[in-house]
Scaffold this active site. Structure first.
Site, PDB file in Angstrom:
ATOM      1  N   ASP A 159       0.562 -22.588  16.182  1.00  0.00           N
ATOM      2  CA  ASP A 159       1.450 -21.829  15.229  1.00  0.00           C
ATOM      3  C   ASP A 159       2.496 -22.505  15.179  1.00  0.00           C
ATOM      4  OD1 ASP A 159       2.825 -19.340  14.342  1.00  0.00           O
ATOM      5  OD2 ASP A 159       3.824 -19.072  16.418  1.00  0.00           O
ATOM      6  N   LYS A 165       2.812 -20.159   6.446  1.00  0.00           N
ATOM      7  CA  LYS A 165       1.689 -20.797   7.444  1.00  0.00           C
ATOM      8  C   LYS A 165       1.327 -19.274   8.220  1.00  0.00           C
ATOM      9  CE  LYS A 165       4.829 -20.182  11.358  1.00  0.00           C
ATOM     10  NZ  LYS A 165       5.330 -20.247  12.721  1.00  0.00           N
ATOM     11  N   LYS A 193      15.360 -26.261   5.865  1.00  0.00           N
ATOM     12  CA  LYS A 193      17.025 -26.443   6.844  1.00  0.00           C
ATOM     13  C   LYS A 193      17.422 -27.755   6.426  1.00  0.00           C
ATOM     14  CE  LYS A 193      16.245 -23.283  10.143  1.00  0.00           C
ATOM     15  NZ  LYS A 193      16.992 -22.201  10.072  1.00  0.00           N
ATOM     16  N   HIS A 218       9.640 -23.129   6.581  1.00  0.00           N
ATOM     17  CA  HIS A 218      11.020 -22.630   6.485  1.00  0.00           C
ATOM     18  C   HIS A 218      11.816 -23.741   7.187  1.00  0.00           C
ATOM     19  CE1 HIS A 218      10.516 -20.435  10.189  1.00  0.00           C
ATOM     20  NE2 HIS A 218      11.832 -20.775  10.477  1.00  0.00           N
ATOM     21  N   HIS A 264       5.477 -27.267  12.039  1.00  0.00           N
ATOM     22  CA  HIS A 264       6.669 -27.499  12.176  1.00  0.00           C
ATOM     23  C   HIS A 264       6.928 -29.014  12.826  1.00  0.00           C
ATOM     24  CE1 HIS A 264       7.561 -23.659  11.101  1.00  0.00           C
ATOM     25  NE2 HIS A 264       7.724 -22.937  12.005  1.00  0.00           N
ATOM     26  N   ARG A 286       0.769  -1.103  -0.072  1.00  0.00           N
ATOM     27  CA  ARG A 286       0.089   0.064  -0.060  1.00  0.00           C
ATOM     28  C   ARG A 286       0.802   1.303  -0.073  1.00  0.00           C
ATOM     29  NH1 ARG A 286      -4.613  -0.694   4.189  1.00  0.00           N
ATOM     30  NH2 ARG A 286      -4.211  -2.709   3.339  1.00  0.00           N
ATOM     31  N   LYS A 323       7.540 -20.032  23.637  1.00  0.00           N
ATOM     32  CA  LYS A 323       7.933 -18.595  23.606  1.00  0.00           C
ATOM     33  C   LYS A 323       8.613 -18.337  25.141  1.00  0.00           C
ATOM     34  CE  LYS A 323       5.756 -16.449  19.938  1.00  0.00           C
ATOM     35  NZ  LYS A 323       6.720 -16.588  18.872  1.00  0.00           N
TER      36      LYS A 323
END
Lengths: 449, 510
Positions: free
Chosen positions: B258, B171, B205, B201, B263, B64, B361
């Site tokens: 998540d 994702k 690896k 991703h 993964h 934008r 996390k």
């Protein structure tokens, strides 16, 4: 860190290396290969630098056998470099003097890493038969560099004669990106057959020789090696692949930028600098098995190109033709071969040249085969059609005519504007025969279109 | 298409020859985002620097923001200087930058997309991109429908003969089975499924790909890779950062959706799957699907799964906020920032071997690994006293950072007494193959341009993963309440440790 060990022997060096490892942690155990560099004493730093840089990709022990003065008493001075002075490798420089110069392998053997592959590299002059050299015999992989030799072309010839599985040459490594770019253009449609190719480069560029040879083996079509005048710079200059759907040309005029032209598509630019020693060495170390493709290029490809060149007219003119043809093919490939021929000036040069070829091959070998009569008939029929299409001869046709100087059957559809008939056979090998059959097919399909 | 034609210059024995992508370009939607600056732009430059991009490559940014081509070029330039892994080369940059274009507009703006179509048409003519374009969706999933619709309307998704159009999506691939199916059908409505590349991703690896080499190229591991020898498997993905700028996206999604859904389940599939018939996308996928469909959850999810939320604490020398205090997060949020789940694979090979998956996390450090924990030796000739310090043998595949493999086993402690203690044997990618391994995004972008789908999960895998995770999410939603708090910088909530303790096991400290 640099440690000097004057007048020493292998076991003292080994002990120093183990001591270093105990002090600095177990770095050596992760090393994946031993690289032995054999060079004259005065020319060791560049290769060491390249090896250090390459060691970031392949941690290795580098043993440099620096050959010093022969007329001295036998002695070995060693120097060990680790840490910041050696990249991710550990470097052992062995300076040999006197009769020891010829017994390099005796000091190298105790220093080889357990079980890890050994790579030998001669950055300058290489032995005549690398595999028979005492150090070469220790190695799985033997790297030479024909371009670094005093007489590169002669050196390349030696490589052909002395090839053993595991040999490789940096002049072959230098053309990997060229080969990659050319291969990627043929990944794309239209998947037309390449009917001829030419490679231009400095007269003594072994890389250009090898590229031409590779194309000859892979494409099974006539490949012309054009020796550009020496003043136009070293190395490879350009490659042209001729196909019916339009030429592919990859050229690098002097700078580090290459131009890629594929048929009628817009011209594209890509950075294609001459590869540095570090890059080449890193690529060499990436794979340690015998390079079969290189072997084939040496054993078959160079001969194919040479055979083709045997029917060539003078070199100077050929290179002129290459340049102009490159230009002509840029814009109008889409308009097809007829229009390409009409590019003025170009046509005449081509015609004359082909004429010469024809004459030459006729006079060259007059002992004709029984293939001549049917050939003549085919030829005339294609010729009459072709004559209405274009007065000039496109790349394919010259090449075809030349290739067919040999088996003399169906020449390219364009034919020669002169009514010469090169109906002689000067080489009847299997390659020539297959080539001819294919060409005949090409001739047929094209004259019907 | 190209696979049916044999390129005479490609000899299977010729291992030097690089695979260079054909004429093509990439369009990034959401080009102003973090991912695009930190990962995509540098990866594209690195690819160009390695000579793997086609001459005449084009990069089109769509966003934008009111930028001119030059502004865009400057942004990419800065991103490349800051994040690229290969040295900067003016020459390479110059040719690459010639192919940069910026198209300004909102996703619902027809003109902007017509403008994009015109830009791509122009690139085909000027740069020779040959009508081959990949559309990279670096945008929130909520924007997918409108962008897809726009691509369809402007005809950008329809390649002509021998051209290709591909779409790359990041994702999350939905937030449950139903939404994933909807998303799949929405995307497949516009792009055929073989043109859809889902980027995970992790799968790009080197270590993950090496897992297959380790398992199937060696004789050493496969014989013990089963329930005769393996006690259990722990798959961990830990981050030391909090939600940060992703608060808006993260709240309501949570750690399980998540990370576990994509993964961890992919890593588990690669660890547990049988040997594929051949190393090609189809056979690989077949084996992964097989193992994912054999996954079973424990009957009682209240003891087979655990969740937590990080609380404010001192972490690694800095004071950090708890999840509920983060900006943009509701103080009553029940979103989990830590999730652990126990899975069983109902096959002959794995029967009775639990796979413990955990992610979170603000954990102790940033690490991803697969730890295969072996059974203890059935009999010890040494006395209990001698082997007190001996743990289970373990094979740890470190996915990041410090990619490599560690084997833990017992060794005699030097000295007159017979004492056995655990030691580690390390293989580190960094030591044996330094620097060579390309960034995951490089590999994945190149694979997209080459049309090589093996590293990308397909519809079926995504849907199967949701089938595994949906009951856990439902269980947590039904149970309600707040996830258990854990201190930032610790290794997760007490309930997760209790979950392992009930099975007589413990989490490994990575």
């Amino acid at each position: 860190m640099i440690i000097d060990l004057p007048s020493t022997n292998s076991s003292k060096i080994n002990k120093a290396l183990v001591d270093l490892r105990e002090k600095g942690g177990s770095v050596t155990l992760g090393r994946v290969l031993t690289l032995v560099i054999v060079a004259e004493e005065s020319a060791t730093e560049d290769p060491i630098e390249a090896a250090n840089a390459a060691s970031f990709e392949h941690p290795c022990r580098v043993i440099v056998v620096a050959r010093g003065v022969r007329r001295a008493s036998p002695r070995m001075d060693a120097q060990i470099r680790v840490g910041g002075d050696a990249g991710a490798s550990e470097v052992v420089v062995l300076r040999l003097y006197g009769t020891l110069v010829d017994h390099g392998s005796s000091v190298v053997v105790p220093l080889l890493l357990a079980d890890a592959p050994v790579v030998a590299w001669w950055p300058g002059e290489a032995p005549d038969v690398p595999a028979d050299d005492p150090i070469g015999a220790l190695a799985e992989r033997r790297i030479t560099d024909a371009a670094a030799a005093r007489r590169p072309t002669a050196q390349l010839a030696k490589r052909v004669a002395s090839y053993r599985p595991g040999d490789t040459d940096l002049s072959w490594t230098r053309i990997t990106r060229w080969r990659g770019l050319l291969a990627s253009t043929l990944d794309q449609p239209p998947h037309d057959k390449v009917t001829a190719a030419s490679v231009a480069g400095a007269p003594d560029s072994p890389s250009a020789d090898l590229l031409a040879a590779w194309l000859a083996v892979a494409l099974k079509c006539p490949v012309k090696r054009i020796k550009s005048p020496a003043k136009s710079g070293p190395g490879l200059h350009s490659v042209i692949l001729t196909r019916r759907a339009g030429d592919i040309s990859l050229s690098r005029p002097q700078t580090i930028t290459a131009e890629l032209k594929v048929g009628s598509q817009p011209e594209r630019h890509v950075a294609l600098p001459r590869r540095g020693l570090r890059d080449c060495l890193a690529e060499e170390l990436r794979r340690l098995d015998a390079d079969d493709v290189y072997a084939e290029v040496l054993s078959k490809g160079l001969a194919l190109v040479a055979r083709h060149a045997g029917t060539e007219p003078s070199r100077g003119r050929a290179s002129g033709g290459h340049a102009s043809r490159g230009r002509a093919s840029g814009g109008d490939a889409s308009r097809g071969r007829a229009s390409r021929g009409s590019a003025s000036g170009n046509s005449k040069a081509e015609a004359t040249r082909t004429g010469t070829t024809a004459t030459r091959s006729r006079t060259g070998t007059s002992g004709s085969s029984n293939g001549s009569t049917p050939t003549r008939r085919t030829r005339t029929s294609t010729e009459s059609k072709a004559a209405t299409v274009a007065p000039a001869v496109a790349v394919t046709d010259t090449a075809a005519a030349k290739a067919n100087g040999s088996a003399a059957t169906g020449a390219g559809p364009g034919g020669t504007p002169t009514s010469e008939n090169p109906t002689t056979v000067n080489a009847t090998t299997t390659t020539a025969t297959t080539r001819t059959t294919r060409r005949r097919r090409a001739a047929k399909s094209s004259s019907s279109s | 298409m190209a696979s049916t034609v044999i390129n005479p210059l490609r000899d299977p024995r010729d291992k030097r020859l690089p695979r260079i992508a054909g004429p093509s370009g990439i369009v990034i939607f959401g080009v102003t985002g973090d991912l695009s600056r930190k990962k995509l732009m540098p990866a594209i430059y690195d690819l160009a620097n390695r000579g793997l991009l086609p001459p005449g490559f084009a990069l089109v940014g769509f966003a934008r923001r009111d930028w001119a081509n030059e502004d865009f070029e400057k942004v990419v330039h800065d991103a490349v200087l800051q994040y690229a892994r290969t040295p900067f080369s003016e020459e390479v940059w110059r040719h690459l930058a010639e192919g940069f274009r910026f198209v300004q507009g909102a996703f619902d703006n027809d003109d902007a997309f017509d403008n994009l179509a015109a830009t791509l048409g122009n690139l085909d003519r000027v740069r020779g991109t040959g009508g081959n374009h990949a559309f990279y969706f670096s945008i929130p999933p909520s924007a997918f429908p409108v962008v897809l619709q726009q691509l369809k309307r402007s005809g950008l998704c329809d390649p002509h003969a021998e051209e290709w159009r591909r779409v790359v999506i990041e994702k999350p691939f939905g937030h449950d089975l139903k939404s994933a199916q909807e998303l799949n059908s929405l995307v497949n409505d516009v792009f055929p499924s073989d043109s859809v590349f889902r980027i995970d991703h992790y799968l790009g690896k080197e270590t993950v790909q090496n897992l297959l080499a380790l398992r199937f190229a060696n004789e050493l591991y496969e014989p013990i890779w089963n329930n005769n020898y393996v006690d259990h498997v722990q798959i961990t993905q830990a981050e030391d950062i909090g939600v940060g700028g992703r608060a808006g996206y993260y709240d309501g999604i949570g750690a399980a959706r998540d990370v576990i859904q994509n993964h961890l389940l992919q890593l588990m599939a690669l660890t547990a799957m049988e040997e594929p018939v051949a190393f090609n996308p189809k056979d690989l996928r077949r084996e992964k699907v097989k193992v994912l469909s054999a996954v079973q959850l424990p009957k009682d999810l209240s003891v087979g799964a655990a969740r937590g939320q990080y609380a404010g604490a001192w972490q690694g020398g800095t004071k950090v906020l708890g999840y509920l205090e983060e900006e943009g997060i509701s103080p009553k949020s029940t979103t989990e920032t830590y999730a652990a789940v126990k899975l069983l694979v109902q096959t002959r090979r794995w029967s009775g071997v639990p796979f413990y998956l955990r992610t979170g996390k603000r954990l102790g450090k940033r690490v991803s690994e697969i730890a295969v924990v072996f059974r203890r030796a059935p009999h010890q000739p040494f006395s209990q006293n001698d082997t007190e310090e001996l743990g289970s043998n373990m094979l740890v595949i470190r996915v990041q950072p410090d990619e490599g493999v560690t084997i833990r086993f017992g060794s005699k402690v030097p000295g007159p007494a017979m004492e056995v203690r655990d030691v580690s044997m390390d293989f580190s990618y960094g030591q044996s193959f330094t620097e060579a391994s390309p960034e995951a995004y490089e590999r994945l972008i190149l694979d997209v341009l080459l049309g090589e789908p093996s590293l990308f999960p397909q519809d079926e895998e995504v849907e199967l993963s949701w089938k595994i995770l949906d009951p856990v999410e439902k269980h947590w939603a039904r149970a309600g309440g707040q996830p258990q708090q854990y201190g930032s910088g610790s290794w997760g909530p007490k309930c997760a440790d209790a979950m392992m303790a009930r099975d007589g096991r413990a989490w490994r400290r990575p």
